[in-house]
Motif scaffolding. Structure first.
Motif, PDB file in Angstrom:
ATOM      1  N   UNK A  68       0.922  -1.282   0.003  1.00  0.00           N
ATOM      2  CA  UNK A  68      -0.343  -0.057  -0.082  1.00  0.00           C
ATOM      3  C   UNK A  68       0.903   1.251  -0.038  1.00  0.00           C
ATOM      4  N   UNK A  69       2.007   1.152   0.657  1.00  0.00           N
ATOM      5  CA  UNK A  69       2.850   2.481   0.901  1.00  0.00           C
ATOM      6  C   UNK A  69       3.524   2.581  -0.627  1.00  0.00           C
ATOM      7  N   UNK A  70       3.673   1.606  -1.092  1.00  0.00           N
ATOM      8  CA  UNK A  70       4.563   1.627  -2.457  1.00  0.00           C
ATOM      9  C   UNK A  70       3.462   2.192  -3.595  1.00  0.00           C
ATOM     10  N   UNK A  71       2.278   1.819  -3.520  1.00  0.00           N
ATOM     11  CA  UNK A  71       1.390   2.294  -4.650  1.00  0.00           C
ATOM     12  C   UNK A  71       1.155   3.481  -4.392  1.00  0.00           C
ATOM     13  N   UNK A  72       1.108   3.906  -2.975  1.00  0.00           N
ATOM     14  CA  UNK A  72       0.703   5.573  -2.578  1.00  0.00           C
ATOM     15  C   UNK A  72       1.853   6.283  -2.990  1.00  0.00           C
ATOM     16  N   UNK A  73       3.281   5.835  -2.879  1.00  0.00           N
ATOM     17  CA  UNK A  73       4.348   6.578  -3.463  1.00  0.00           C
ATOM     18  C   UNK A  73       4.189   6.664  -4.756  1.00  0.00           C
ATOM     19  N   UNK A  74       3.951   5.731  -5.620  1.00  0.00           N
ATOM     20  CA  UNK A  74       3.901   5.707  -7.034  1.00  0.00           C
ATOM     21  C   UNK A  74       3.033   6.925  -7.469  1.00  0.00           C
ATOM     22  N   UNK A  75       1.763   6.752  -6.885  1.00  0.00           N
ATOM     23  CA  UNK A  75       0.781   7.855  -7.120  1.00  0.00           C
ATOM     24  C   UNK A  75       1.192   9.451  -6.947  1.00  0.00           C
ATOM     25  N   UNK A  76       1.870   9.619  -5.759  1.00  0.00           N
ATOM     26  CA  UNK A  76       2.124  10.718  -5.284  1.00  0.00           C
ATOM     27  C   UNK A  76       3.258  11.359  -6.355  1.00  0.00           C
ATOM     28  N   UNK A  77       4.271  10.393  -6.705  1.00  0.00           N
ATOM     29  CA  UNK A  77       5.202  10.896  -7.690  1.00  0.00           C
ATOM     30  C   UNK A  77       4.612  11.018  -9.024  1.00  0.00           C
ATOM     31  N   UNK A  78       3.345  10.532  -9.701  1.00  0.00           N
ATOM     32  CA  UNK A  78       2.630  10.614 -10.617  1.00  0.00           C
ATOM     33  C   UNK A  78       2.202  12.015 -10.649  1.00  0.00           C
ATOM     34  N   UNK A  79       1.493  12.534  -9.409  1.00  0.00           N
ATOM     35  CA  UNK A  79       0.781  13.616  -9.350  1.00  0.00           C
ATOM     36  C   UNK A  79       2.060  14.630  -9.406  1.00  0.00           C
ATOM     37  N   UNK A  80       2.853  14.610  -8.690  1.00  0.00           N
ATOM     38  CA  UNK A  80       4.074  15.613  -8.766  1.00  0.00           C
ATOM     39  C   UNK A  80       4.466  15.760 -10.329  1.00  0.00           C
ATOM     40  N   UNK A  81       4.890  14.736 -11.024  1.00  0.00           N
ATOM     41  CA  UNK A  81       5.270  14.907 -12.292  1.00  0.00           C
ATOM     42  C   UNK A  81       4.136  15.419 -13.210  1.00  0.00           C
ATOM     43  N   UNK A  82       2.862  15.195 -13.304  1.00  0.00           N
ATOM     44  CA  UNK A  82       1.909  15.751 -13.801  1.00  0.00           C
ATOM     45  C   UNK A  82       1.737  17.399 -13.470  1.00  0.00           C
ATOM     46  N   UNK A  83       1.972  17.807 -12.345  1.00  0.00           N
ATOM     47  CA  UNK A  83       1.985  19.045 -12.034  1.00  0.00           C
ATOM     48  C   UNK A  83       3.039  19.784 -12.605  1.00  0.00           C
ATOM     49  N   UNK A  84       4.230  19.473 -12.341  1.00  0.00           N
ATOM     50  CA  UNK A  84       5.467  19.759 -13.042  1.00  0.00           C
ATOM     51  C   UNK A  84       5.445  20.003 -14.466  1.00  0.00           C
ATOM     52  N   UNK A  85       4.781  19.138 -15.300  1.00  0.00           N
ATOM     53  CA  UNK A  85       4.624  19.215 -16.638  1.00  0.00           C
ATOM     54  C   UNK A  85       3.668  20.175 -16.944  1.00  0.00           C
ATOM     55  N   UNK A  86       2.582  20.257 -16.340  1.00  0.00           N
ATOM     56  CA  UNK A  86       1.652  21.562 -16.447  1.00  0.00           C
ATOM     57  C   UNK A  86       2.336  22.929 -16.437  1.00  0.00           C
ATOM     58  N   UNK A  87       3.380  22.820 -15.248  1.00  0.00           N
ATOM     59  CA  UNK A  87       4.057  24.244 -14.961  1.00  0.00           C
ATOM     60  C   UNK A  87       4.779  24.305 -16.203  1.00  0.00           C
ATOM     61  N   UNK A  88       5.572  23.373 -16.604  1.00  0.00           N
ATOM     62  CA  UNK A  88       6.441  23.440 -17.760  1.00  0.00           C
ATOM     63  C   UNK A  88       5.855  23.871 -19.003  1.00  0.00           C
ATOM     64  N   UNK A  89       4.766  23.472 -19.212  1.00  0.00           N
ATOM     65  CA  UNK A  89       4.049  23.698 -20.522  1.00  0.00           C
ATOM     66  C   UNK A  89       3.350  25.262 -20.324  1.00  0.00           C
TER      67      UNK A  89
END
Length: 99
Positions: free
Chosen positions: A9-30
């Motif tokens: 559960x912790x691993x899946x939560x960390x993956x999801x958190x990383x994905x959200x961070x990547x999506x936000x950063x990509x949006x900021x870059x765009x």
């Protein structure tokens, strides 16, 4: 088994958190990119970007911070994937020893 489930559960939560961070950063870059020049300015200078058409610098996210956040998100998702993989291996070992 609770430890393995918790790790999974912790691993899946960390993956999801990383994905959200990547999506936000990509949006900021765009959003840091130039906008297209208006039609009138385009005819005056056909192959140049109109500086007045760009988004004001103070309202854009810092590109350097966005790129760092992108890398942090990538590392976070990879770390979560390793946790899930390890939890899966531990669970497999537990099943093998009890069978």
């Amino acid at each position: 088994m609770e430890i393995s489930g918790s790790a999974f559960s912790s691993g899946v939560s960390t993956i999801q958190s990383g994905q959200r961070r990547v999506e936000q950063a990509a949006s900021d870059i765009a959003s840091n990119a130039f906008t297209a020049p208006p039609q009138a300015a385009q005819s005056a200078r056909p192959n140049q970007v109109n500086p007045s058409a760009e988004v004001p610098a103070e309202s854009r996210p810092d590109l350097t911070e966005s790129l760092v956040a992108l890398r942090v998100g990538q590392n976070e998702a990879q770390a979560g994937a390793k946790v899930v993989k390890t939890a899966d291996e531990v669970l497999g070992t537990l099943i093998d020893t009890t069978a």
